[in-house]
Scaffold this active site. Structure first.
Site, PDB file in Angstrom:
ATOM      1  N   LYS A  24       0.893  -1.095   0.158  1.00  0.00           N
ATOM      2  CA  LYS A  24       0.100   0.064   0.108  1.00  0.00           C
ATOM      3  C   LYS A  24       0.837   1.212  -0.226  1.00  0.00           C
ATOM      4  O   LYS A  24       0.623   2.049  -0.739  1.00  0.00           O
ATOM      5  CB  LYS A  24      -1.058  -0.153   1.463  1.00  0.00           C
ATOM      6  CG  LYS A  24      -1.745   1.112   1.440  1.00  0.00           C
ATOM      7  CD  LYS A  24      -2.992   0.801   2.050  1.00  0.00           C
ATOM      8  CE  LYS A  24      -2.988   0.711   3.622  1.00  0.00           C
ATOM      9  NZ  LYS A  24      -2.932   2.066   4.201  1.00  0.00           N
ATOM     10  N   GLY A  97      -5.100   7.800   5.286  1.00  0.00           N
ATOM     11  CA  GLY A  97      -4.190   8.808   5.834  1.00  0.00           C
ATOM     12  C   GLY A  97      -3.004   9.245   5.241  1.00  0.00           C
ATOM     13  O   GLY A  97      -2.547  10.207   5.152  1.00  0.00           O
ATOM     14  N   SER A 170       7.060   9.138  12.105  1.00  0.00           N
ATOM     15  CA  SER A 170       6.142   9.110  11.144  1.00  0.00           C
ATOM     16  C   SER A 170       6.754   9.061   9.757  1.00  0.00           C
ATOM     17  O   SER A 170       7.207  10.387   9.441  1.00  0.00           O
ATOM     18  CB  SER A 170       4.921  10.007  11.314  1.00  0.00           C
ATOM     19  OG  SER A 170       4.083  10.207  10.206  1.00  0.00           O
ATOM     20  N   ASP A 319       1.823  -1.171  11.744  1.00  0.00           N
ATOM     21  CA  ASP A 319       0.602  -1.496  11.248  1.00  0.00           C
ATOM     22  C   ASP A 319       0.301  -2.796  11.615  1.00  0.00           C
ATOM     23  O   ASP A 319      -0.821  -3.506  11.507  1.00  0.00           O
ATOM     24  CB  ASP A 319       0.541  -1.323   9.671  1.00  0.00           C
ATOM     25  CG  ASP A 319       0.513  -0.012   9.439  1.00  0.00           C
ATOM     26  OD1 ASP A 319       0.109   1.253  10.038  1.00  0.00           O
ATOM     27  OD2 ASP A 319       1.008   0.391   8.149  1.00  0.00           O
TER      28      ASP A 319
HETATM   29  C1  S3P Z   1       2.629   4.813   6.139  1.00  0.00           C
HETATM   30  C2  S3P Z   1       3.053   5.254   7.427  1.00  0.00           C
HETATM   31  C3  S3P Z   1       2.627   4.829   8.658  1.00  0.00           C
HETATM   32  C4  S3P Z   1       1.783   3.681   8.669  1.00  0.00           C
HETATM   33  C5  S3P Z   1       0.616   3.947   7.518  1.00  0.00           C
HETATM   34  C6  S3P Z   1       1.297   4.061   6.327  1.00  0.00           C
HETATM   35  C7  S3P Z   1       3.131   5.264   5.094  1.00  0.00           C
HETATM   36  O1  S3P Z   1       1.881   5.872   9.262  1.00  0.00           O
HETATM   37  O2  S3P Z   1       0.898   3.586   9.785  1.00  0.00           O
HETATM   38  O3  S3P Z   1      -0.224   2.772   7.371  1.00  0.00           O
HETATM   39  O4  S3P Z   1       2.846   4.889   4.029  1.00  0.00           O
HETATM   40  O5  S3P Z   1       3.947   6.179   5.172  1.00  0.00           O
HETATM   41  P1  S3P Z   1       2.550   7.022  10.327  1.00  0.00           P
HETATM   42  O6  S3P Z   1       3.504   7.725   9.349  1.00  0.00           O
HETATM   43  O7  S3P Z   1       1.453   7.950  10.866  1.00  0.00           O
HETATM   44  O8  S3P Z   1       3.231   6.208  11.402  1.00  0.00           O
END
Ligand code: S3P
Length: 437
Positions: A24, A97, A170, A319
């Protein structure tokens, strides 16, 4: 909204050979970089889940011609860093998100105004963590009073680079700021409190953009360059494989091979944690595909024991905790997680929702401010509410492999955000799962 219930009868083992859908995180980024590159980018292995389709449709709404997805194949006619057009209306990013945090970085640098919105879950999630540093870069973005979406982005600003220590580990924020950095004057330098997934950095390099690594935790980029289209092969998502790694580990008789899984070291915390608990996971045929390490993973049942999860592994498995909590419920002894408050601001409050679900199945699990304490035991049958969180739904589905009675999981439609075809793949491997509309 679609209502979907999973119903799982006590099942046997997970066996055979499976390939879970594309990663993803990489699929989102492949669309974004392909759209902003000069030239045509072809993607194979793209995840056609709802989250990545939200990103794809948002770029279409900004004038990018994108063919597919057709069996994981997507062709993007890149418009270059300055070729996006103003969308006709708000961009609806659904449950995603990643789309919102990364795209706010891109859109902060555009000449036009835009609005980013999403579903009930996404519009509750914290966005100041991205809008505040973007504001330091002189972006103009308004959030709701609680710091949530919709985000109103006022374009036409001259962004400047910043030197920014991330307050939380993050990858979404790091990536959003790097993307804004493509449009900023001077250097954007970001330091992480702990290493997080580095797909953005790898893709920037793959698209020919110079990136400076000042240390393991500091990365820097200068604006004013350009991205050059490149073919991309997206590996299978280790976060989706995680449900099967846990399922096969807890179910006696299991012997399962998961093919072509991304094993980027910033994502393999789930393997490390399961191995610390006693899991039998073999990494077969490790190789490189499109700038990312991949391998086949063979997992066989093994007796698990509870552990104190090392905090350094938390961002590397962020995750996968809902699935890991199911492993802990089936392990002998106590498992303790700390340093994981971030789990409370994911698609649901994953600490609270998992604790409630485990309790509903007669497992002693207590939420703490930044983690959980789980006493391994015997999973009973019962009804669990996933609160629309895809990863919670799939984790409890795997619990059916060890439960003494049937498990009903409510509100499972969002499984399609990250793992279309989950029910079929799980059934093929041996899970007795039915979907009830
Ligand atoms: C992601 C980063 C993570 C993860 C999300 C995907 C990404 O979130 O939980 O499912 O693709 O950069 P955070 O950056 O909020 O930890």
């Amino acid at each position: 909204m679609t209502i979907l219930t999973f119903f799982i009868e006590p099942s046997g083992a997970l066996c055979g050979q499976s390939r879970v859908p594309g990663d993803k995180s990489i699929s989102h980024r492949a669309i974004m970089f392909g759209a902003l590159a000069d030239g045509i980018t072809t993607i194979t292995g793209f995840l056609d889940g709802e989250d990545c389709l939200a990103t794809l449709n948002a770029f279409r709404a900004m004038g990018v011609v994108i063919a597919g997805p057709d069996q994981g194949r997507v062709t993007i006619h890149g418009v270059g860093l300055h070729g996006l057009q103003a969308p006709a209306g708000p961009l609806d990013l659904g449950n995603s998100g990643t789309s919102m945090r990364l795209m706010s970085g891109i859109l902060a640098g555009q000449a036009f105004d835009s609005v980013l919105t999403g579903d009930a879950s996404l519009t509750r999630r914290p966005m100041r963590r991205i809008t505040e540093p973007l504001t330091l870069m002189r972006a103009q973005i308004a959030t709701g009073e609680q710091g949530t979406a919709p985000l109103q982005i006022h374009g036409g600003q001259r962004l400047i680079g910043i030197d920014y220590p991330l307050p939380v580990a993050s990858a979404q924020i790091k990536s959003g700021l790097l993307l804004a950095g493509l449009y900023a004057e001077g250097m954007t330098r970001i330091t992480e409190p702990a290493p997080t997934r580095d797909h953005t950095e790898r893709l920037l390099a793959g698209f020919g953009y110079l990136l400076r690594r000042d240390s393991e935790r500091t990365v820097a980029i200068s604006g004013g360059g350009h991205l050059t289209a490149t073919p991309l092969d997206v590996p299978a998502d280790i976060s989706s494989a995680a449900f099967f790694l846990v399922g096969a580990s807890i179910a006696p008789g299991s012997d399962l091979v998961l093919e072509h899984v991304g094993i980027n070291p910033t994502r393999t915390g789930v393997i490390d944690i399961l191995r610390l608990m006693g899991a039998d996971i073999e990494i077969l045929n490790p190789r490189l595909a499109g700038g990312e390490p991949v391998a086949d993973l063979r997992v066989r049942h093994a007796p698990l024991h509870g552990i104190r999860i090392p905090e350094a592994l938390v961002p590397l498995a962020i995750d996968e905790f809902p699935a890991l909590f199911i492993a802990a419920a089936c392990a002998e002894g106590v498992t303790v997680l700390t340093g994981a408050a971030e789990l409370r601001v994911k698609e649901s409050d994953r600490i609270q929702v998992m604790a409630e679900g485990l309790n509903a199945l007669q497992i002693a699990a207590g939420a703490t401010a930044d983690g959980i304490v789980i006493q391994g035991g015997t999973l009973a049958g019962g009804t669990v509410n996933s609160h629309g969180d895809h990863r919670i739904a799939m984790s409890f589905a795997m619990a059916g492999l060890r439960a003494s009675g049937p498990i009903r999981i409510l509100d499972c439609a969002n499984v399609n955000t990250s793992f279309p075809g989950f029910a079929d793949l799980a059934r093929d491997a041996g899970l007795k799962l039915q979907e009830q509309a």
